[in-house]
Design an enzyme around this catalytic site. Structure first.
Site, PDB file in Angstrom:
ATOM      1  N   GLY A  55       4.285  -6.222   5.526  1.00  0.00           N
ATOM      2  CA  GLY A  55       4.120  -5.789   6.911  1.00  0.00           C
ATOM      3  C   GLY A  55       3.368  -6.734   7.836  1.00  0.00           C
ATOM      4  O   GLY A  55       3.558  -6.684   9.046  1.00  0.00           O
ATOM      5  N   ASP A  96       7.703  -1.140   8.512  1.00  0.00           N
ATOM      6  CA  ASP A  96       9.013  -0.601   8.156  1.00  0.00           C
ATOM      7  C   ASP A  96       9.012   0.903   7.949  1.00  0.00           C
ATOM      8  O   ASP A  96       7.966   1.520   7.697  1.00  0.00           O
ATOM      9  CB  ASP A  96       9.468  -1.224   6.830  1.00  0.00           C
ATOM     10  CG  ASP A  96       8.660  -0.675   5.650  1.00  0.00           C
ATOM     11  OD1 ASP A  96       7.433  -0.842   5.647  1.00  0.00           O
ATOM     12  OD2 ASP A  96       9.266  -0.049   4.749  1.00  0.00           O
ATOM     13  N   GLU A 137      -4.387  -7.304   7.720  1.00  0.00           N
ATOM     14  CA  GLU A 137      -3.561  -6.143   7.354  1.00  0.00           C
ATOM     15  C   GLU A 137      -2.713  -5.719   8.546  1.00  0.00           C
ATOM     16  O   GLU A 137      -3.166  -5.794   9.684  1.00  0.00           O
ATOM     17  CB  GLU A 137      -4.485  -4.967   7.005  1.00  0.00           C
ATOM     18  CG  GLU A 137      -4.701  -4.755   5.520  1.00  0.00           C
ATOM     19  CD  GLU A 137      -3.623  -3.879   4.894  1.00  0.00           C
ATOM     20  OE1 GLU A 137      -2.446  -3.971   5.291  1.00  0.00           O
ATOM     21  OE2 GLU A 137      -3.982  -3.103   3.996  1.00  0.00           O
ATOM     22  N   ARG A 185      11.525  -3.710  10.533  1.00  0.00           N
ATOM     23  CA  ARG A 185      10.486  -4.759  10.609  1.00  0.00           C
ATOM     24  C   ARG A 185      10.777  -5.785  11.702  1.00  0.00           C
ATOM     25  O   ARG A 185       9.881  -6.427  12.223  1.00  0.00           O
ATOM     26  CB  ARG A 185      10.385  -5.517   9.271  1.00  0.00           C
ATOM     27  CG  ARG A 185       9.922  -4.674   8.096  1.00  0.00           C
ATOM     28  CD  ARG A 185       9.539  -5.597   6.928  1.00  0.00           C
ATOM     29  NE  ARG A 185       9.419  -4.877   5.675  1.00  0.00           N
ATOM     30  CZ  ARG A 185       8.317  -4.237   5.272  1.00  0.00           C
ATOM     31  NH1 ARG A 185       7.252  -4.214   6.036  1.00  0.00           N
ATOM     32  NH2 ARG A 185       8.293  -3.604   4.106  1.00  0.00           N
ATOM     33  N   ASP A 206      -4.214   3.053   7.133  1.00  0.00           N
ATOM     34  CA  ASP A 206      -3.946   4.477   7.272  1.00  0.00           C
ATOM     35  C   ASP A 206      -5.005   5.216   6.456  1.00  0.00           C
ATOM     36  O   ASP A 206      -6.122   5.415   6.919  1.00  0.00           O
ATOM     37  CB  ASP A 206      -2.503   4.685   6.792  1.00  0.00           C
ATOM     38  CG  ASP A 206      -2.007   6.109   6.880  1.00  0.00           C
ATOM     39  OD1 ASP A 206      -1.307   6.412   7.850  1.00  0.00           O
ATOM     40  OD2 ASP A 206      -2.301   6.902   5.983  1.00  0.00           O
TER      41      ASP A 206
HETATM   42  P1  IMP Z   1      -3.027   3.019   3.311  1.00  0.00           P
HETATM   43  O1  IMP Z   1      -3.158   2.454   1.935  1.00  0.00           O
HETATM   44  O2  IMP Z   1      -2.794   4.509   3.306  1.00  0.00           O
HETATM   45  O3  IMP Z   1      -4.152   2.631   4.248  1.00  0.00           O
HETATM   46  O4  IMP Z   1      -1.676   2.448   3.904  1.00  0.00           O
HETATM   47  C1  IMP Z   1      -1.528   1.130   4.241  1.00  0.00           C
HETATM   48  C2  IMP Z   1      -0.100   0.654   4.042  1.00  0.00           C
HETATM   49  O5  IMP Z   1       0.848   1.691   4.211  1.00  0.00           O
HETATM   50  C3  IMP Z   1       0.238  -0.369   5.105  1.00  0.00           C
HETATM   51  O6  IMP Z   1       0.002  -1.673   4.627  1.00  0.00           O
HETATM   52  C4  IMP Z   1       1.693  -0.082   5.414  1.00  0.00           C
HETATM   53  O7  IMP Z   1       2.549  -0.838   4.577  1.00  0.00           O
HETATM   54  C5  IMP Z   1       1.893   1.372   5.087  1.00  0.00           C
HETATM   55  N1  IMP Z   1       1.791   2.266   6.298  1.00  0.00           N
HETATM   56  C6  IMP Z   1       0.782   3.116   6.632  1.00  0.00           C
HETATM   57  N2  IMP Z   1       1.039   3.762   7.777  1.00  0.00           N
HETATM   58  C7  IMP Z   1       2.248   3.306   8.190  1.00  0.00           C
HETATM   59  C8  IMP Z   1       3.065   3.588   9.353  1.00  0.00           C
HETATM   60  O8  IMP Z   1       2.742   4.383  10.257  1.00  0.00           O
HETATM   61  N3  IMP Z   1       4.245   2.913   9.421  1.00  0.00           N
HETATM   62  C9  IMP Z   1       4.659   2.008   8.468  1.00  0.00           C
HETATM   63  N4  IMP Z   1       3.925   1.722   7.386  1.00  0.00           N
HETATM   64  C10 IMP Z   1       2.738   2.358   7.247  1.00  0.00           C
HETATM   65 MG    MG Z   2       5.650  -0.343   4.193  1.00  0.00          MG
END
Ligand code: IMP
Ligand code: MG
Length: 176
Positions: free
Chosen positions: A45, A159, A99, A165, A103
């Site tokens: 991403g 994505d 990053e 993307r 999320d």
């Molecule tokens: P986390 O581990 O929950 O913080 O998520 C991080 C990863 O999840 C990011 O590097 C993204 O690849 C994916 N991600 C989280 N939220 C989104 C979104 O709203 N759209 C697309 N990808 C997301």
């Molecule tokens: Mg992803």
């Protein structure tokens, strides 16, 4: 706009995204005067974020990538795997992870874990997008370009089911 089985609507323009990236690049540069940080992009991403960030980074630096995996479709599986490690020696380096989006912070936690086992000089995180209402971890994110609501977004490198993307702007999930 339809991507796979879902409808998305425009949310942020490329120009707004890129001026936020330029601001963050300058903020980081101010903090790394006379240093040569190693920027580590998190694939897939972050490729556009890294490219735009580097365009505006006015000082000496190096760039590398890691690949982790946790998301399948809309929600995190909770399993974060390292698929591709940083190939450079990170010993004694000032690491700045780039990053695409933070999320839940699970991916970030895995990255902190990955680097904490190594003898680095310093560690910081810069994220393009941040969902403050979802983030529950202790680690204070060092640099944030844009805060988002708790909704799924695609475009500018991000994505949905590996699609979207290539979109230059950011799109948000349409609510029914
Ligand atoms: P986390 O581990 O929950 O913080 O998520 C991080 C990863 O999840 C990011 O590097 C993204 O690849 C994916 N991600 C989280 N939220 C989104 C979104 O709203 N759209 C697309 N990808 C997301
Ligand atoms: Mg992803």
């Amino acid at each position: 706009m339809r991507i796979a089985d879902l409808e998305f609507e425009p949310f942020l323009d490329q120009s707004e995204i890129e001026s936020a990236i330029e601001r963050v690049a300058k903020e980081v540069a101010d903090d790394y005067l006379n240093k040569t940080p190693l920027f580590v992009g998190v694939l897939n991403g972050s490729f556009r974020f890294v490219s735009e960030f580097i365009k505006h980074y006015p000082q000496s630096c190096e760039v590398s990538f890691v690949k982790l995996s946790s998301y399948q479709g809309l929600s995190s599986t909770g399993i974060v795997e390292t698929l591709l490690d940083v190939s450079e020696s990170v010993e004694g380096r000032d690491i700045v992870v780039l990053e695409d989006i933070i999320d839940s912070g699970r991916t970030l936690q895995e990255l902190i874990h990955l680097f904490s086992a190594q003898n680095i000089s310093s560690f910081a995180i810069a994220t393009l997008f941040f969902k403050p209402s979802k983030y529950k971890k202790e680690y204070q994110i060092n640099y944030k370009a844009i805060d988002l609501p708790d909704e799924f977004v695609v475009g500018y490198g991000l994505d949905y089911k590996e699609k979207g993307r290539e979109l230059n702007d950011l799109y948000i999930l349409k609510n029914s």
